[in-house]
Design a protein around this motif. Structure first.
Motif, PDB file in Angstrom:
ATOM      1  N   LEU A  79       0.830  -1.209   0.000  1.00  0.00           N
ATOM      2  CA  LEU A  79       0.000   0.000   0.000  1.00  0.00           C
ATOM      3  C   LEU A  79       0.868   1.264   0.000  1.00  0.00           C
ATOM      4  N   VAL A  80       2.039   1.192   0.617  1.00  0.00           N
ATOM      5  CA  VAL A  80       2.970   2.317   0.545  1.00  0.00           C
ATOM      6  C   VAL A  80       3.373   2.576  -0.898  1.00  0.00           C
ATOM      7  N   ALA A  81       3.737   1.496  -1.613  1.00  0.00           N
ATOM      8  CA  ALA A  81       4.105   1.631  -3.033  1.00  0.00           C
ATOM      9  C   ALA A  81       2.924   2.166  -3.843  1.00  0.00           C
ATOM     10  N   LEU A  82       1.698   1.700  -3.512  1.00  0.00           N
ATOM     11  CA  LEU A  82       0.505   2.175  -4.221  1.00  0.00           C
ATOM     12  C   LEU A  82       0.300   3.666  -3.981  1.00  0.00           C
ATOM     13  N   SER A  83       0.537   4.126  -2.764  1.00  0.00           N
ATOM     14  CA  SER A  83       0.355   5.556  -2.463  1.00  0.00           C
ATOM     15  C   SER A  83       1.333   6.412  -3.252  1.00  0.00           C
ATOM     16  N   SER A 107      -5.855  11.571  -2.089  1.00  0.00           N
ATOM     17  CA  SER A 107      -5.960  10.118  -2.251  1.00  0.00           C
ATOM     18  C   SER A 107      -4.674   9.430  -1.803  1.00  0.00           C
ATOM     19  N   MET A 108      -3.521  10.026  -2.167  1.00  0.00           N
ATOM     20  CA  MET A 108      -2.233   9.472  -1.726  1.00  0.00           C
ATOM     21  C   MET A 108      -2.162   9.440  -0.203  1.00  0.00           C
ATOM     22  N   MET A 165       8.166  14.715  -8.218  1.00  0.00           N
ATOM     23  CA  MET A 165       7.101  15.331  -7.421  1.00  0.00           C
ATOM     24  C   MET A 165       6.344  14.290  -6.615  1.00  0.00           C
ATOM     25  N   GLY A 166       6.103  13.104  -7.221  1.00  0.00           N
ATOM     26  CA  GLY A 166       5.410  12.040  -6.501  1.00  0.00           C
ATOM     27  C   GLY A 166       6.171  11.614  -5.265  1.00  0.00           C
TER      28      GLY A 166
END
Length: 483
Positions: A11-15, A58-59, A177-178
């Motif tokens: 979920l960290v990678a997904l965020s 969402s992140m 930026m991400g």
């Protein structure tokens, strides 16, 4: 008692993926905002605010769901919604200010601070929305560091959104930026302490599993961002098509304008073969009217009439082709032939201003693949510019045209004159739209010429012609290069 939590690495990678995609979408939509006019501007501005602000929120929410606590957790709907509204509002405000004053560094910095503080506020409002059996406390150093990261990321986002157009630059900027946006969240979380007073109740499971909830939020965000990107791509294609149509119209107007300037010369060129045909027709009648008709001489006169008529037809045909507006047609073009045809059309101008023409056309010059009419337009514009530059100068007036093959499957055409010349600082400026050195010029001819040449994968530039005048260089790829 301090309660420790753990992170779900997936979920960290997904965020982080959500943050990067939101950043890329915002960069893309930022370009639409900068280019839009009228009603389209606020529409794209709203889209950019929703995608960037909603993507950051969402992140944040997915990252919060990635944080697994040993105590029951839930989120208060009012504060969670407020955090989303804050993210969209501050992002929209930042994009609005910088889109109207993109040239002001001060406004960029102030907008970045406003947006960064708003994103930090979104984070801490979201933290307050957590409902667990622990109390939160924050390390001031980490809070300050998260604010610095948020402001830095926001300022970079605003600066890049209105300046980054290349796809590779957008991808790199979106990744950076991400990571920066995610870094702000996880930095803030690193400075958060969860303390329990009394026994910690065991987590009994949730009405909706955290992983499934995170996937639902991320999936919805991806769908929204993808829809925004598709809309942006459609708008880009529409704008490109409109630009191509506008360029075609400008090219047509330029040709017709130039032909209007040549009207007297063209009338003279057409009148010459017509007058010759009338003279030859009279001679033919005289040879036939003799007591003993001289059929051989009459036949020669009739053949000259046919030649004169053919010549007039060819001249009119060239004029019609030059004035015709249509879709560019690619074919194999003999550049030397185009040059020789245009010299015939410009003969009256050349004679009127006592200009001598020197042509050195390579005999083995290969053909090029291109639109004949457009290449005629380029050559005619260069020659007309040279004639205009010489018509009022004293002394020798010489128009020199050379064509030759270069060593890398290309051909070069040089058009030089002994006119007034070009100041060195204007050698490239003359190709800018609406820049002109002529008192009554509109400054579109050379801009259109360069656009045409570049669409043929070639190059066009100008330089001084020692000791006096200007020289234009034109490079085009040959047919073997197109194969």
């Amino acid at each position: 008692m301090v309660v420790a939590g753990t992170y779900d690495p997936y979920l960290v990678a997904l965020s982080i993926m959500v943050a990067a995609l939101a950043s890329y979408t915002a960069l893309d939509l930022g370009g639409r905002v900068a280019a839009a006019r009228g009603l389209g501007r606020p529409v794209w501005l709203a889209a950019a605010a929703i995608t960037m602000g909603g993507g950051i929120w969402s992140m944040h929410f997915v990252a919060m769901l990635a944080f697994i606590m040993p105590t029951p957790m839930s989120y208060e709907i009012g504060l969670t919604t407020l955090s989303l509204v804050v993210a969209i509002f501050v992002t929209g405000g930042g994009f609005y200010v910088i889109s109207r004053h993109s040239g002001s560094p001060l406004r960029l910095v102030l907008s970045g601070i406003f947006m960064g503080l708003g994103i930090a506020a979104m984070h801490y409002i979201g933290m307050e929305a957590m409902r667990e059996h622990v109390e939160l406390s924050y390390d001031r150093l980490f809070v300050a560091l998260s604010l610095i990261i948020a402001i830095g990321a926001s300022t970079a986002a605003l600066w890049l959104a209105f300046r980054t157009t290349d796809l590779g630059q957008k991808l790199i900027a979106a990744a950076v930026m991400g990571l920066a946006i995610s870094g702000m969240h996880y930095t803030a979380m690193g400075g958060t302490t969860f303390a329990a007073h009394g026994p910690v109740p065991a987590a009994r499971g949730y009405d909706l599993d955290q992983t499934n909830l995170a996937l639902a939020v991320a999936g919805t965000t991806f769908v929204i961002l993808a829809s925004a990107l598709i809309a942006s791509l459609s708008e880009q294609k529409r704008a490109e098509e409109a630009l191509r149509e506008a360029q075609a119209v400008l090219a047509h107007v330029s040709r017709v304008t130039t032909m209007g300037e040549l009207c007297a010369s063209l009338a003279h060129e057409v009148n010459q073969p017509i007058a010759a045909a009338v003279t030859n027709a009279g001679a033919c009648l005289n040879w036939l009217a003799r007591d003993t008709p001289n059929l051989e001489k009459a036949r020669e006169s009739a053949m000259r009439i046919v030649e004169d008529g053919t010549r007039a037809t060819e001249i009119i045909g060239r004029i019609r082709v030059l004035c015709k507006k249509g879709t560019p047609q690619r074919e194999l073009v003999d550049v030397n032939e185009v040059i020789q045809e245009l010299i015939v059309l410009l003969r009256s101008h050349i004679t009127r201003y006592f200009i001598s023409v020197q042509m050195e056309l390579a005999a083995d010059l290969p053909q090029v693949s291109g639109d004949r009419v457009q290449l005629q337009q380029v050559m005619m514009n260069l020659m007309m510019n040279s004639i205009d530059a010489m018509k009022d100068v004293e002394g020798k007036r010489e128009l020199a045209i050379k064509s030759y093959r270069t060593g890398n499957e290309q051909l070069m055409v040089c058009v030089s004159d002994s006119g007034v010349g070009l100041p060195s600082q204007q050698a490239d400026q003359i190709f800018h739209a609406f820049f002109t050195t002529k008192p009554h010029g509109i400054g579109m001819g050379l801009a259109i010429c360069r656009s045409i040449v570049e669409s043929h994968s070639g190059r066009l530039w100008a330089a001084d012609n020692s000791p006096r005048g200007a020289r234009f260089h034109l490079i085009l790829p040959t047919k073997s290069m197109k194969a």
